[in-house]
Design a protein around this motif. Structure first.
Motif, PDB file in Angstrom:
ATOM      1  N   PHE A  21      82.837 -16.894 102.434  1.00 14.62           N
ATOM      2  CA  PHE A  21      81.701 -17.294 101.611  1.00 14.62           C
ATOM      3  C   PHE A  21      80.470 -16.473 102.002  1.00 14.62           C
ATOM      4  CE2 PHE A  21      83.440 -21.916 101.160  1.00 14.62           C
ATOM      5  CZ  PHE A  21      84.376 -21.468 100.242  1.00 14.62           C
ATOM      6  N   ALA A  22      80.546 -15.782 103.144  1.00 13.07           N
ATOM      7  CA  ALA A  22      79.444 -14.955 103.634  1.00 13.07           C
ATOM      8  C   ALA A  22      80.033 -13.722 104.308  1.00 13.07           C
ATOM      9  CB  ALA A  22      78.579 -15.742 104.608  1.00 13.07           C
ATOM     10  N   ILE A  23      79.276 -12.622 104.278  1.00 16.88           N
ATOM     11  CA  ILE A  23      79.793 -11.353 104.773  1.00 16.88           C
ATOM     12  C   ILE A  23      79.703 -11.227 106.299  1.00 16.88           C
ATOM     13  CG2 ILE A  23      77.669  -9.985 104.635  1.00 16.88           C
ATOM     14  CD1 ILE A  23      81.065  -8.807 103.263  1.00 16.88           C
ATOM     15  N   THR A  24      78.743 -11.949 106.926  1.00 21.19           N
ATOM     16  CA  THR A  24      78.586 -11.926 108.387  1.00 21.19           C
ATOM     17  C   THR A  24      78.354 -13.340 108.902  1.00 21.19           C
ATOM     18  OG1 THR A  24      76.166 -11.694 108.356  1.00 21.19           O
ATOM     19  CG2 THR A  24      77.458  -9.648 108.259  1.00 21.19           C
ATOM     20  N   PRO A  25      78.540 -13.576 110.209  1.00 14.81           N
ATOM     21  CA  PRO A  25      78.219 -14.894 110.766  1.00 14.81           C
ATOM     22  C   PRO A  25      76.749 -15.267 110.575  1.00 14.81           C
ATOM     23  CG  PRO A  25      79.545 -13.634 112.320  1.00 14.81           C
ATOM     24  CD  PRO A  25      79.149 -12.694 111.218  1.00 14.81           C
ATOM     25  N   PHE A  26      75.867 -14.266 110.579  1.00 14.33           N
ATOM     26  CA  PHE A  26      74.436 -14.518 110.384  1.00 14.33           C
ATOM     27  C   PHE A  26      74.163 -15.006 108.963  1.00 14.33           C
ATOM     28  CE2 PHE A  26      75.051 -11.219 113.555  1.00 14.33           C
ATOM     29  CZ  PHE A  26      74.295 -11.687 114.616  1.00 14.33           C
ATOM     30  N   ALA A  27      74.812 -14.366 107.996  1.00 15.66           N
ATOM     31  CA  ALA A  27      74.663 -14.774 106.599  1.00 15.66           C
ATOM     32  C   ALA A  27      75.250 -16.169 106.381  1.00 15.66           C
ATOM     33  CB  ALA A  27      75.344 -13.766 105.679  1.00 15.66           C
ATOM     34  N   ALA A  28      76.338 -16.477 107.091  1.00 16.43           N
ATOM     35  CA  ALA A  28      76.971 -17.805 106.975  1.00 16.43           C
ATOM     36  C   ALA A  28      76.034 -18.889 107.511  1.00 16.43           C
ATOM     37  CB  ALA A  28      78.293 -17.817 107.738  1.00 16.43           C
ATOM     38  N   ARG A  29      75.365 -18.583 108.620  1.00 16.71           N
ATOM     39  CA  ARG A  29      74.409 -19.550 109.187  1.00 16.71           C
ATOM     40  C   ARG A  29      73.280 -19.804 108.198  1.00 16.71           C
ATOM     41  NH1 ARG A  29      71.757 -18.411 114.994  1.00 16.71           N
ATOM     42  NH2 ARG A  29      73.859 -18.944 115.657  1.00 16.71           N
ATOM     43  N   GLN A  30      72.795 -18.750 107.582  1.00 15.47           N
ATOM     44  CA  GLN A  30      71.707 -18.879 106.612  1.00 15.47           C
ATOM     45  C   GLN A  30      72.161 -19.668 105.381  1.00 15.47           C
ATOM     46  OE1 GLN A  30      70.051 -15.232 104.725  1.00 15.47           O
ATOM     47  NE2 GLN A  30      68.199 -15.781 105.837  1.00 15.47           N
ATOM     48  N   LEU A  31      73.399 -19.442 104.954  1.00 10.03           N
ATOM     49  CA  LEU A  31      73.955 -20.161 103.802  1.00 10.03           C
ATOM     50  C   LEU A  31      73.945 -21.665 104.046  1.00 10.03           C
ATOM     51  CD1 LEU A  31      75.354 -19.114 101.106  1.00 10.03           C
ATOM     52  CD2 LEU A  31      77.511 -19.670 102.228  1.00 10.03           C
ATOM     53  N   VAL A  32      74.343 -22.063 105.262  1.00  7.31           N
ATOM     54  CA  VAL A  32      74.358 -23.485 105.615  1.00  7.31           C
ATOM     55  C   VAL A  32      72.928 -24.016 105.744  1.00  7.31           C
ATOM     56  CG1 VAL A  32      75.090 -25.197 107.320  1.00  7.31           C
ATOM     57  CG2 VAL A  32      76.586 -23.255 106.797  1.00  7.31           C
ATOM     58  N   ASN A  33      72.091 -23.276 106.451  1.00  3.49           N
ATOM     59  CA  ASN A  33      70.692 -23.688 106.659  1.00  3.49           C
ATOM     60  C   ASN A  33      69.958 -23.960 105.368  1.00  3.49           C
ATOM     61  OD1 ASN A  33      70.081 -23.959 109.389  1.00  3.49           O
ATOM     62  ND2 ASN A  33      69.835 -21.770 109.707  1.00  3.49           N
ATOM     63  N   HIS A  34      70.238 -23.152 104.350  1.00  3.23           N
ATOM     64  CA  HIS A  34      69.523 -23.262 103.077  1.00  3.23           C
ATOM     65  C   HIS A  34      70.144 -24.278 102.118  1.00  3.23           C
ATOM     66  CE1 HIS A  34      67.347 -19.124 103.534  1.00  3.23           C
ATOM     67  NE2 HIS A  34      67.142 -19.932 104.547  1.00  3.23           N
ATOM     68  N   GLY A  35      71.113 -25.043 102.603  1.00  8.47           N
ATOM     69  CA  GLY A  35      71.635 -26.160 101.823  1.00  8.47           C
ATOM     70  C   GLY A  35      72.626 -25.806 100.736  1.00  8.47           C
ATOM     71  N   HIS A  36      73.317 -24.678 100.870  1.00  9.80           N
ATOM     72  CA  HIS A  36      74.272 -24.255  99.841  1.00  9.80           C
ATOM     73  C   HIS A  36      75.670 -24.845 100.029  1.00  9.80           C
ATOM     74  CE1 HIS A  36      71.472 -21.323  98.196  1.00  9.80           C
ATOM     75  NE2 HIS A  36      71.280 -20.818  99.404  1.00  9.80           N
TER      76      HIS A  36
END
Length: 204
Positions: free
Chosen positions: A104-119
């Motif tokens: 669902f995300a290209i990097t672990p950092f992007a995955a963390r941001q995806l969760v943080n932003h409520g997606h």
């Protein structure tokens, strides 16, 4: 936002490996450490080997904070079974890690941001805590509005990684299920991880 504000790929050069196996890593062009002394090579001590193993594992999961990472170690020790396998299981149960594994995300950092932003939804409920531990059988999906995000679609279509066997994913619906906790051998690390060295580091 990710806690890592400087270039995330510097950690690759510092550790001397392409930690996430990405083609854009600067290590592909400069396979030595950053800074004016980066090309010096020293034989590492036992402590140095253990420290590097810890930094490698900690950095791979989006550079988890030291205090939180130590808590994972303490929980791994408390649980029955092999402590190093327990540590890997805890890290692989993190919601941001699961989103990364499901592409669902290209990097672990992007995955963390995806969760943080409520997606992200877990069993139909929105969860905004990246360190939330997913249970066997949990259904992880993206909110309806988030399923067509360009970054999500790019990640799902990427051929850099495959979804591991302990997860099942439907990228059309952007929904997946956490089937079971993985063993170290099941986790598709692009570099060799040594959780046993991490356990020795903390148990000194």
């Amino acid at each position: 936002m990710t806690k890592r504000t400087e270039s995330k790929y510097k950690i690759n050069r510092r550790l001397g490996m392409n930690l996430w196996g990405r083609p854009k890593s600067p290590l592909n062009k400069r396979d030595y450490g950053p800074g004016q002394h980066g090309q010096r090579r020293k034989k590492p001590t036992d402590f140095g080997i253990q420290l590097m193993a810890k930094q490698r594992l900690k950095g791979y999961y989006g550079n988890i904070g030291e205090r939180q990472f130590r808590r994972y170690y303490q929980e791994a020790v408390r649980r029955k079974g092999d402590t190093s396998e327990n540590l890997i299981e805890l890290l692989e149960r993190r919601l941001d890690t699961v989103c990364y594994r499901m592409k669902f995300a290209i990097t672990p950092f992007a995955a963390r941001q995806l969760v943080n932003h409520g997606h992200v939804l877990v069993n139909g409920k929105r969860v905004t805590i990246p360190s939330y531990l997913v249970k066997d059988g949990d259904v992880i999906e993206l909110r309806e509005k988030s399923k067509q995000l360009a970054v999500v679609l790019d990640a799902a279509q990427s051929t850099e990684r495959d979804v591991p066997e302990y997860l099942e994913v439907d990228h059309r619906a952007m929904r997946g299920r956490y089937l079971r906790a993985p063993k170290l051998a099941d986790v598709p690390y692009p570099v060799q991880m040594e959780p046993n060295q991490v356990i020795e580091f903390y148990s000194r």
